[in-house]
Design a protein around this motif. Structure first.
Motif, PDB file in Angstrom:
ATOM      1  N   LEU A   1       0.825  -1.210   0.000  1.00 20.94           N
ATOM      2  CA  LEU A   1       0.000   0.000   0.000  1.00 20.94           C
ATOM      3  C   LEU A   1       0.860   1.262   0.000  1.00 20.94           C
ATOM      4  O   LEU A   1       0.514   2.259  -0.648  1.00 20.94           O
ATOM      5  CB  LEU A   1      -0.932  -0.011   1.213  1.00 20.94           C
ATOM      6  CG  LEU A   1      -2.036  -1.082   1.180  1.00 20.94           C
ATOM      7  CD1 LEU A   1      -2.844  -1.067   2.467  1.00 20.94           C
ATOM      8  CD2 LEU A   1      -2.953  -0.882  -0.019  1.00 20.94           C
ATOM      9  N   ALA A   2       1.993   1.244   0.684  1.00 24.86           N
ATOM     10  CA  ALA A   2       2.899   2.397   0.678  1.00 24.86           C
ATOM     11  C   ALA A   2       3.463   2.608  -0.723  1.00 24.86           C
ATOM     12  O   ALA A   2       3.548   3.747  -1.217  1.00 24.86           O
ATOM     13  CB  ALA A   2       4.034   2.178   1.677  1.00 24.86           C
ATOM     14  N   GLY A   3       3.844   1.503  -1.393  1.00 20.17           N
ATOM     15  CA  GLY A   3       4.363   1.609  -2.751  1.00 20.17           C
ATOM     16  C   GLY A   3       3.312   2.095  -3.729  1.00 20.17           C
ATOM     17  O   GLY A   3       3.598   2.902  -4.626  1.00 20.17           O
ATOM     18  N   LEU A   4       2.070   1.613  -3.576  1.00 21.01           N
ATOM     19  CA  LEU A   4       0.984   2.054  -4.450  1.00 21.01           C
ATOM     20  C   LEU A   4       0.722   3.542  -4.266  1.00 21.01           C
ATOM     21  O   LEU A   4       0.498   4.271  -5.248  1.00 21.01           O
ATOM     22  CB  LEU A   4      -0.286   1.249  -4.150  1.00 21.01           C
ATOM     23  CG  LEU A   4      -1.533   1.629  -4.958  1.00 21.01           C
ATOM     24  CD1 LEU A   4      -1.284   1.497  -6.450  1.00 21.01           C
ATOM     25  CD2 LEU A   4      -2.720   0.763  -4.537  1.00 21.01           C
ATOM     26  N   THR A   5       0.771   4.014  -3.044  1.00 23.86           N
ATOM     27  CA  THR A   5       0.594   5.449  -2.775  1.00 23.86           C
ATOM     28  C   THR A   5       1.671   6.257  -3.490  1.00 23.86           C
ATOM     29  O   THR A   5       1.387   7.284  -4.123  1.00 23.86           O
ATOM     30  CB  THR A   5       0.642   5.723  -1.263  1.00 23.86           C
ATOM     31  OG1 THR A   5      -0.367   4.946  -0.604  1.00 23.86           O
ATOM     32  CG2 THR A   5       0.414   7.200  -0.972  1.00 23.86           C
ATOM     33  N   GLY A   6       2.912   5.801  -3.392  1.00 24.90           N
ATOM     34  CA  GLY A   6       4.010   6.480  -4.079  1.00 24.90           C
ATOM     35  C   GLY A   6       3.804   6.502  -5.585  1.00 24.90           C
ATOM     36  O   GLY A   6       4.025   7.535  -6.240  1.00 24.90           O
ATOM     37  N   GLN A   7       3.369   5.379  -6.151  1.00 23.48           N
ATOM     38  CA  GLN A   7       3.142   5.322  -7.594  1.00 23.48           C
ATOM     39  C   GLN A   7       2.033   6.283  -8.030  1.00 23.48           C
ATOM     40  O   GLN A   7       2.169   7.000  -9.025  1.00 23.48           O
ATOM     41  CB  GLN A   7       2.786   3.895  -8.016  1.00 23.48           C
ATOM     42  CG  GLN A   7       3.969   2.964  -8.146  1.00 23.48           C
ATOM     43  CD  GLN A   7       3.676   1.769  -9.040  1.00 23.48           C
ATOM     44  OE1 GLN A   7       2.647   1.712  -9.710  1.00 23.48           O
ATOM     45  NE2 GLN A   7       4.579   0.817  -9.065  1.00 23.48           N
ATOM     46  N   LEU A   8       0.922   6.302  -7.284  1.00 25.53           N
ATOM     47  CA  LEU A   8      -0.194   7.175  -7.658  1.00 25.53           C
ATOM     48  C   LEU A   8       0.194   8.649  -7.581  1.00 25.53           C
ATOM     49  O   LEU A   8      -0.177   9.451  -8.453  1.00 25.53           O
ATOM     50  CB  LEU A   8      -1.397   6.889  -6.756  1.00 25.53           C
ATOM     51  CG  LEU A   8      -2.043   5.498  -6.924  1.00 25.53           C
ATOM     52  CD1 LEU A   8      -3.147   5.290  -5.899  1.00 25.53           C
ATOM     53  CD2 LEU A   8      -2.575   5.309  -8.337  1.00 25.53           C
ATOM     54  N   ILE A   9       0.963   9.025  -6.565  1.00 27.27           N
ATOM     55  CA  ILE A   9       1.434  10.414  -6.447  1.00 27.27           C
ATOM     56  C   ILE A   9       2.352  10.760  -7.625  1.00 27.27           C
ATOM     57  O   ILE A   9       2.261  11.846  -8.211  1.00 27.27           O
ATOM     58  CB  ILE A   9       2.165  10.623  -5.102  1.00 27.27           C
ATOM     59  CG1 ILE A   9       1.143  10.582  -3.953  1.00 27.27           C
ATOM     60  CG2 ILE A   9       2.933  11.943  -5.092  1.00 27.27           C
ATOM     61  CD1 ILE A   9       1.770  10.637  -2.570  1.00 27.27           C
ATOM     62  N   ALA A  10       3.229   9.837  -7.994  1.00 29.79           N
ATOM     63  CA  ALA A  10       4.138  10.071  -9.115  1.00 29.79           C
ATOM     64  C   ALA A  10       3.371  10.223 -10.427  1.00 29.79           C
ATOM     65  O   ALA A  10       3.709  11.062 -11.273  1.00 29.79           O
ATOM     66  CB  ALA A  10       5.147   8.930  -9.214  1.00 29.79           C
TER      67      ALA A  10
END
Length: 481
Positions: free
Chosen positions: A336-345
């Motif tokens: 979930l932390a990685g998905l958050t980073g991807q969506l922000i990027a």
């Protein structure tokens, strides 16, 4: 591949024929169970993330190994007139290079054999494109492609041997000496996460005396204690996170995709959301069952190969294998932390009008960041488990956008996009592009220097960690006194 290696190992250990048969079948069945869990995760959630692309009318590149492989197939045939069979020849020769580097590990210091077949196909395809882009003069066609394939194989085989070798220490410590390394798409990312978690959030190799609170150490008040149970935690978090995404995509998309029948109402849509999101916990449990089934057989049998053919070595396996160890909830938190980073990027790419837009694929966002999060939690606790996969998510999107646009893969709609292929392989491509043939030597030397540097930091512990983990632990404890 897994069954064959297990069989050879047990034969070399001179086991009785029925023990060889039983162990081989357990390894194969365990791997098939793992594939069911892994495949279920991918097939369930990839369409949801792809739905974001359709919902907002984005013409974008999907970062996903299978989209990337399709893009390479189409692009190579159109650009060079080459068939995918060349990729399979590249895979075979690169695997032989990996075997030789491990066989002579007293010189090379490489201790891990890359055995993850489907990953090898995906990586061989993308490496084929990147190296051809960087060194187009290698392409001659016909029999004259042999020098090109040898050059490619040396680089890819070295990457497999060195990358999986980097994960030996993190995996042995995570699993308490289970006897495997990771052979996947984020091997450099695992080692980087291991180092950063310890340096930034952990004890810094024992130099800092501090208590590291891991995901499993969280003391949650009242009903929040249900998050201590892996299946419950996964089910709730996935329902909230992906439930919101599915609502944003909208019911019409799922009707058009065939997930819902024509005339479905809101109640049907809600049930579809719940079923889909709860299936994440189901598939994750299946995956972990597969891990437990085959890891014991594989690691026990590989001892025969290590003793007779590849001394002081361990098998490199799928990253999902490590999910049966450590804190299971760290897998979910890291994802979930990685998905958050991807969506922000991705939002940043849209805001700054990037010529290449990225759609996050499920394979990179889950398998990269869940694995890195698991390792980070072990070394640096909850903060590391959240921060480092978040950083990984940013890197996956920005790095993939740069390299996919530069080499021309973006126009074919896909790029492999996992951590190493958004960092290490763009760097390799730059070196080869601007140094030409000299770059091949530079890349090979740089890769082969990594195990040498690690070996020289502690020569005694380096091979001891694969040969006798209990003796390794005793040795490391004596060093701290």
């Amino acid at each position: 591949m897994i069954g064959f290696i297990t069989m050879i190992g047990y034969i070399l250990l001179k086991k009785k024929w029925y023990d060889v048969l039983g162990g081989t079948l357990k390894a194969i069945i365990g791997m098939l169970i793992l594939n069911v869990g892994s495949g279920g995760l991918v097939s369930t959630f990839r369409p949801i993330l792809a739905g974001l692309k359709d919902r907002f009318n984005l013409t974008a590149t999907v970062i996903d190994p299978y989209f990337g492989q399709n893009a390479v197939t189409a692009g190579v045939e159109e650009t060079f007139g080459a068939g995918f069979s060349q990729v399979m020849i590249l895979l075979l020769i690169a695997f032989i290079v990996n075997i030789l580097l491990v066989r002579f590990n007293k010189i090379t210091k490489c201790r891990s054999l890359f055995t993850t077949g489907h990953v090898q196909v995906q990586q061989a395809a993308t490496a084929y494109w990147l190296i051809l882009f960087a060194l187009p003069q290698l392409w001659q066609g016909g029999i004259k492609t042999v020098p090109m394939l040898i050059v490619m194989s040396v680089i890819l085989g070295a990457y497999w041997a060195v990358g999986s070798n980097l994960t030996v220490k993190p995996m042995q410590e995570l699993t308490d000496g289970a006897g495997f390394a990771i052979a996947h798409q984020q091997m450099f990312g695992i080692r980087l996460g291991y180092i950063l978690a310890d340096k930034l959030f952990g004890t810094n190799g024992g130099k800092r005396k501090k208590e590291v609170k891991k995901v499993g150490d969280m003391e949650l008040p009242g009903f929040f204690s249900i998050f201590n149970e892996n299946m419950v935690c996964t089910a709730i978090l996935m329902t909230v996170f992906f439930g919101i995404i599915m609502v944003v995509i909208g019911m019409p998309f799922f009707i058009n995709a065939g997930s819902l029948k024509e005339g479905a109402n809101v109640g049907d849509f809600i049930m579809h959301i719940l079923t889909t999101c709860l299936n994440f916990a189901v598939y994750l449990a299946i995956l972990q069952l597969g891990v437990r089934t085959f890891v014991t057989e594989l690691t026990a049998s590989f001892q025969g190969i290590a003793d007779k053919l590849l001394p002081a070595s361990v098998p490199g396996v799928d990253c999902a294998v490590c999910y049966g160890f450590g804190d299971a909830n760290a897998v979910t938190f890291g994802f979930l932390a990685g998905l958050t980073g991807q969506l922000i990027a991705i939002v940043a790419l849209i805001i700054f009008k990037s010529p290449v837009l990225i759609v996050c694929g499920f394979v990179p966002v889950f398998f990269d960041n869940a694995t890195i999060g698991l390792v980070a939690n072990e070394k640096g606790g909850l903060k590391a488990c959240l921060c480092i996969p978040f950083l990984s998510g940013l890197i996956q999107v920005f790095g993939s956008a740069l390299i996919a646009g530069w080499v021309g893969m973006a126009q074919y709609g896909g790029y492999l996009g996992m951590f190493d292929w958004a960092t290490v392989w763009p760097a390799i491509t730059v070196i080869l592009k601007y140094l030409s043939y000299a770059g091949v030597a530079v890349v090979f030397v740089l890769l082969m220097a990594l195990p040498q540097i690690e070996y020289r930091r502690d020569p005694k512990a380096y091979f001891l960690i694969t040969e006798d983990y209990e003796a390794y632990k005793e040795y490391m404890a004596s060093k701290k006194k």
